[in-house]
Design a protein around this motif. Structure first.
Motif, PDB file in Angstrom:
ATOM      1  N   LYS A 132       0.828  -1.203   0.000  1.00  0.00           N
ATOM      2  CA  LYS A 132       0.000   0.000   0.000  1.00  0.00           C
ATOM      3  C   LYS A 132       0.868   1.261   0.000  1.00  0.00           C
ATOM      4  CE  LYS A 132      -3.923   2.252   2.265  1.00  0.00           C
ATOM      5  NZ  LYS A 132      -3.576   3.516   1.674  1.00  0.00           N
ATOM      6  N   ALA A 133       1.935   1.258   0.796  1.00  0.00           N
ATOM      7  CA  ALA A 133       2.828   2.425   0.844  1.00  0.00           C
ATOM      8  C   ALA A 133       3.471   2.674  -0.514  1.00  0.00           C
ATOM      9  CB  ALA A 133       3.898   2.216   1.913  1.00  0.00           C
ATOM     10  N   ILE A 134       3.899   1.614  -1.178  1.00  0.00           N
ATOM     11  CA  ILE A 134       4.513   1.764  -2.503  1.00  0.00           C
ATOM     12  C   ILE A 134       3.504   2.368  -3.475  1.00  0.00           C
ATOM     13  CG2 ILE A 134       5.359   0.451  -4.504  1.00  0.00           C
ATOM     14  CD1 ILE A 134       6.753  -1.415  -2.433  1.00  0.00           C
ATOM     15  N   ARG A 135       2.281   1.865  -3.463  1.00  0.00           N
ATOM     16  CA  ARG A 135       1.253   2.392  -4.369  1.00  0.00           C
ATOM     17  C   ARG A 135       0.900   3.835  -4.009  1.00  0.00           C
ATOM     18  NH1 ARG A 135       2.932  -1.085  -7.626  1.00  0.00           N
ATOM     19  NH2 ARG A 135       1.803  -3.039  -7.845  1.00  0.00           N
ATOM     20  N   ASP A 136       0.798   4.126  -2.710  1.00  0.00           N
ATOM     21  CA  ASP A 136       0.481   5.492  -2.280  1.00  0.00           C
ATOM     22  C   ASP A 136       1.567   6.485  -2.694  1.00  0.00           C
ATOM     23  OD1 ASP A 136      -1.885   4.608  -1.160  1.00  0.00           O
ATOM     24  OD2 ASP A 136      -1.172   4.712   0.920  1.00  0.00           O
ATOM     25  N   GLU A 137       2.806   5.998  -2.814  1.00  0.00           N
ATOM     26  CA  GLU A 137       3.919   6.861  -3.210  1.00  0.00           C
ATOM     27  C   GLU A 137       4.129   6.867  -4.725  1.00  0.00           C
ATOM     28  OE1 GLU A 137       7.494   6.193  -0.859  1.00  0.00           O
ATOM     29  OE2 GLU A 137       6.253   5.761   0.905  1.00  0.00           O
ATOM     30  N   GLY A 138       3.197   6.279  -5.453  1.00  0.00           N
ATOM     31  CA  GLY A 138       3.263   6.330  -6.913  1.00  0.00           C
ATOM     32  C   GLY A 138       4.006   5.184  -7.571  1.00  0.00           C
ATOM     33  N   GLY A 139       4.434   4.189  -6.806  1.00  0.00           N
ATOM     34  CA  GLY A 139       5.143   3.049  -7.375  1.00  0.00           C
ATOM     35  C   GLY A 139       4.235   2.206  -8.251  1.00  0.00           C
TER      36      GLY A 139
ATOM     37  N   ASP B 135      -9.554  21.465  -9.838  1.00  0.00           N
ATOM     38  CA  ASP B 135      -9.358  21.808  -8.432  1.00  0.00           C
ATOM     39  C   ASP B 135      -8.135  21.135  -7.829  1.00  0.00           C
ATOM     40  OD1 ASP B 135     -11.718  23.352  -8.438  1.00  0.00           O
ATOM     41  OD2 ASP B 135     -12.939  21.570  -8.035  1.00  0.00           O
ATOM     42  N   GLY B 136      -7.413  20.362  -8.647  1.00  0.00           N
ATOM     43  CA  GLY B 136      -6.230  19.673  -8.155  1.00  0.00           C
ATOM     44  C   GLY B 136      -6.497  18.302  -7.574  1.00  0.00           C
ATOM     45  N   GLU B 137      -7.759  17.865  -7.599  1.00  0.00           N
ATOM     46  CA  GLU B 137      -8.103  16.536  -7.093  1.00  0.00           C
ATOM     47  C   GLU B 137      -7.552  15.483  -8.040  1.00  0.00           C
ATOM     48  OE1 GLU B 137      -9.832  15.532  -4.228  1.00  0.00           O
ATOM     49  OE2 GLU B 137      -9.530  17.629  -3.646  1.00  0.00           O
ATOM     50  N   ARG B 138      -6.971  14.438  -7.475  1.00  0.00           N
ATOM     51  CA  ARG B 138      -6.365  13.379  -8.275  1.00  0.00           C
ATOM     52  C   ARG B 138      -7.186  12.095  -8.178  1.00  0.00           C
ATOM     53  NH1 ARG B 138      -0.845  14.128  -9.621  1.00  0.00           N
ATOM     54  NH2 ARG B 138      -0.156  16.194  -9.031  1.00  0.00           N
ATOM     55  N   SER B 139      -7.322  11.434  -9.330  1.00  0.00           N
ATOM     56  CA  SER B 139      -7.988  10.132  -9.398  1.00  0.00           C
ATOM     57  C   SER B 139      -7.039   9.172 -10.096  1.00  0.00           C
ATOM     58  CB  SER B 139      -9.281  10.215 -10.207  1.00  0.00           C
ATOM     59  OG  SER B 139     -10.164  11.160  -9.648  1.00  0.00           O
ATOM     60  N   SER B 140      -6.914   7.971  -9.557  1.00  0.00           N
ATOM     61  CA  SER B 140      -6.001   6.979 -10.124  1.00  0.00           C
ATOM     62  C   SER B 140      -6.599   6.301 -11.341  1.00  0.00           C
ATOM     63  CB  SER B 140      -5.672   5.905  -9.081  1.00  0.00           C
ATOM     64  OG  SER B 140      -4.942   6.468  -8.028  1.00  0.00           O
ATOM     65  N   LEU B 141      -5.726   5.967 -12.286  1.00  0.00           N
ATOM     66  CA  LEU B 141      -6.090   5.186 -13.456  1.00  0.00           C
ATOM     67  C   LEU B 141      -5.448   3.810 -13.354  1.00  0.00           C
ATOM     68  CD1 LEU B 141      -5.375   7.742 -16.343  1.00  0.00           C
ATOM     69  CD2 LEU B 141      -7.619   6.926 -15.619  1.00  0.00           C
ATOM     70  N   ALA B 142      -6.165   2.791 -13.787  1.00  0.00           N
ATOM     71  CA  ALA B 142      -5.558   1.471 -13.928  1.00  0.00           C
ATOM     72  C   ALA B 142      -4.655   1.498 -15.150  1.00  0.00           C
ATOM     73  CB  ALA B 142      -6.649   0.417 -14.081  1.00  0.00           C
ATOM     74  N   GLU B 143      -3.724   0.559 -15.249  1.00  0.00           N
ATOM     75  CA  GLU B 143      -2.805   0.504 -16.392  1.00  0.00           C
ATOM     76  C   GLU B 143      -3.568   0.487 -17.713  1.00  0.00           C
ATOM     77  OE1 GLU B 143       0.446   0.639 -16.502  1.00  0.00           O
ATOM     78  OE2 GLU B 143       1.083   0.162 -14.473  1.00  0.00           O
ATOM     79  N   LYS B 144      -4.581  -0.364 -17.806  1.00  0.00           N
ATOM     80  CA  LYS B 144      -5.327  -0.473 -19.058  1.00  0.00           C
ATOM     81  C   LYS B 144      -6.097   0.807 -19.364  1.00  0.00           C
ATOM     82  CE  LYS B 144      -5.595  -5.419 -19.284  1.00  0.00           C
ATOM     83  NZ  LYS B 144      -6.375  -6.628 -19.297  1.00  0.00           N
ATOM     84  N   GLU B 145      -6.591   1.482 -18.340  1.00  0.00           N
ATOM     85  CA  GLU B 145      -7.267   2.762 -18.562  1.00  0.00           C
ATOM     86  C   GLU B 145      -6.286   3.780 -19.146  1.00  0.00           C
ATOM     87  OE1 GLU B 145     -10.664   2.799 -15.066  1.00  0.00           O
ATOM     88  OE2 GLU B 145      -8.590   3.326 -14.532  1.00  0.00           O
ATOM     89  N   ALA B 146      -5.075   3.811 -18.596  1.00  0.00           N
ATOM     90  CA  ALA B 146      -4.064   4.742 -19.099  1.00  0.00           C
ATOM     91  C   ALA B 146      -3.711   4.422 -20.550  1.00  0.00           C
ATOM     92  CB  ALA B 146      -2.817   4.699 -18.219  1.00  0.00           C
TER      93      ALA B 146
ATOM     94  N   GLY C 267      -9.492  18.472 -22.318  1.00  0.00           N
ATOM     95  CA  GLY C 267     -10.555  19.326 -21.788  1.00  0.00           C
ATOM     96  C   GLY C 267     -10.045  20.086 -20.584  1.00  0.00           C
ATOM     97  N   GLU C 268     -10.752  19.948 -19.471  1.00  0.00           N
ATOM     98  CA  GLU C 268     -10.362  20.671 -18.259  1.00  0.00           C
ATOM     99  C   GLU C 268      -9.484  19.853 -17.324  1.00  0.00           C
ATOM    100  OE1 GLU C 268     -13.629  22.483 -16.251  1.00  0.00           O
ATOM    101  OE2 GLU C 268     -14.440  23.365 -18.072  1.00  0.00           O
ATOM    102  N   VAL C 269      -9.165  18.639 -17.698  1.00  0.00           N
ATOM    103  CA  VAL C 269      -8.346  17.803 -16.820  1.00  0.00           C
ATOM    104  C   VAL C 269      -6.975  17.561 -17.428  1.00  0.00           C
ATOM    105  CG1 VAL C 269     -10.364  16.628 -15.833  1.00  0.00           C
ATOM    106  CG2 VAL C 269      -9.138  15.583 -17.751  1.00  0.00           C
ATOM    107  N   THR C 270      -6.033  17.214 -16.585  1.00  0.00           N
ATOM    108  CA  THR C 270      -4.695  16.831 -17.006  1.00  0.00           C
ATOM    109  C   THR C 270      -4.520  15.364 -16.650  1.00  0.00           C
ATOM    110  OG1 THR C 270      -3.860  19.048 -16.567  1.00  0.00           O
ATOM    111  CG2 THR C 270      -2.227  17.272 -16.707  1.00  0.00           C
ATOM    112  N   VAL C 271      -3.965  14.606 -17.579  1.00  0.00           N
ATOM    113  CA  VAL C 271      -3.678  13.196 -17.325  1.00  0.00           C
ATOM    114  C   VAL C 271      -2.175  13.048 -17.159  1.00  0.00           C
ATOM    115  CG1 VAL C 271      -3.846  10.840 -18.187  1.00  0.00           C
ATOM    116  CG2 VAL C 271      -5.663  12.476 -18.703  1.00  0.00           C
ATOM    117  N   ASP C 272      -1.779  12.599 -15.978  1.00  0.00           N
ATOM    118  CA  ASP C 272      -0.370  12.329 -15.679  1.00  0.00           C
ATOM    119  C   ASP C 272      -0.145  10.846 -15.953  1.00  0.00           C
ATOM    120  OD1 ASP C 272       2.086  11.684 -14.542  1.00  0.00           O
ATOM    121  OD2 ASP C 272       1.826  13.067 -12.867  1.00  0.00           O
TER     122      ASP C 272
END
Length: 177
Positions: free
Chosen positions: A66-73, A152-163, A137-142
């Motif tokens: 969980k820590a690895i995922r929370d840190e973007g791993g 508003d700066g809110e972040r939502s995670s994407l699954a690999e396949k979604e990305a 549009g109005e969102v940025t995809v990282d």
């Protein structure tokens, strides 16, 4: 370049056996025996896949994942553990694990799962865009972190396949896909 695998296992003889077999398959392998050391080693970089026990000293494998995922791993994580109840498996996957193999395990199956996870990781990595982000549009995809950032700066995670699908749509716009 050979994939670098971190084996996190507190039973030294088992860690050595797994490490030797992975090395015979051509992987560069490091081992650590507790959860805190696993996080420290991952944070120092250069790891392509983690084979992770759950019942570890200092910090359990679920919280390490969980820590690895929370840190973007985004590297693949394979749980290899004696905790094999359905609830444990589901929980491990919910914490961000990519696969879950119970002990005792078939060595050949472990090696095949590792190979498959690394192959898929290569596919995903090659498919990600060269640029780190795209404006839609109005969102940025990282794409590097697998996140959508709203105005508003809110972040939502994407699954690999979604990305991957989103990348395909962005690259082919305005073409109908």
């Amino acid at each position: 370049m050979n994939a670098r695998i971190l084996v996190v296992e507190d039973e030294q003889h088992l860690a050595e056996g797994i490490s030797e077999n992975l090395q015979q398959e051509g992987y560069a392998v490091e081992t650590v025996g507790d959860g805190e050391s696993a996080l420290l080693r991952w944070r120092s970089g250069g790891i392509d896949l983690i084979v992770l026990d759950v019942m570890l000293p200092r910090r359990d494998g679920f919280s390490v994942c969980k820590a690895i995922r929370d840190e973007g791993g985004r590297l693949p994580i394979l749980f290899l553990t004696a905790k094999t109840s359905d609830d444990d498996r589901v929980y491990g996957l919910e914490m961000g694990g990519d696969d879950y193999l119970g002990k005792p395990f078939n060595l050949r199956e472990l090696l095949l799962r590792v190979r498959g996870m690394l192959r898929r990781q290569d596919w995903y990595g090659q498919a990600l865009p060269a640029g780190p982000a795209a404006r839609i549009g109005e969102v940025t995809v990282d794409f590097r972190r697998g996140e959508v950032i709203d105005p508003d700066g809110e972040r939502s995670s994407l699954a690999e396949k979604e990305a991957l699908l989103l990348r395909l749509l962005v690259e082919r716009a305005p073409e109908l896909v």
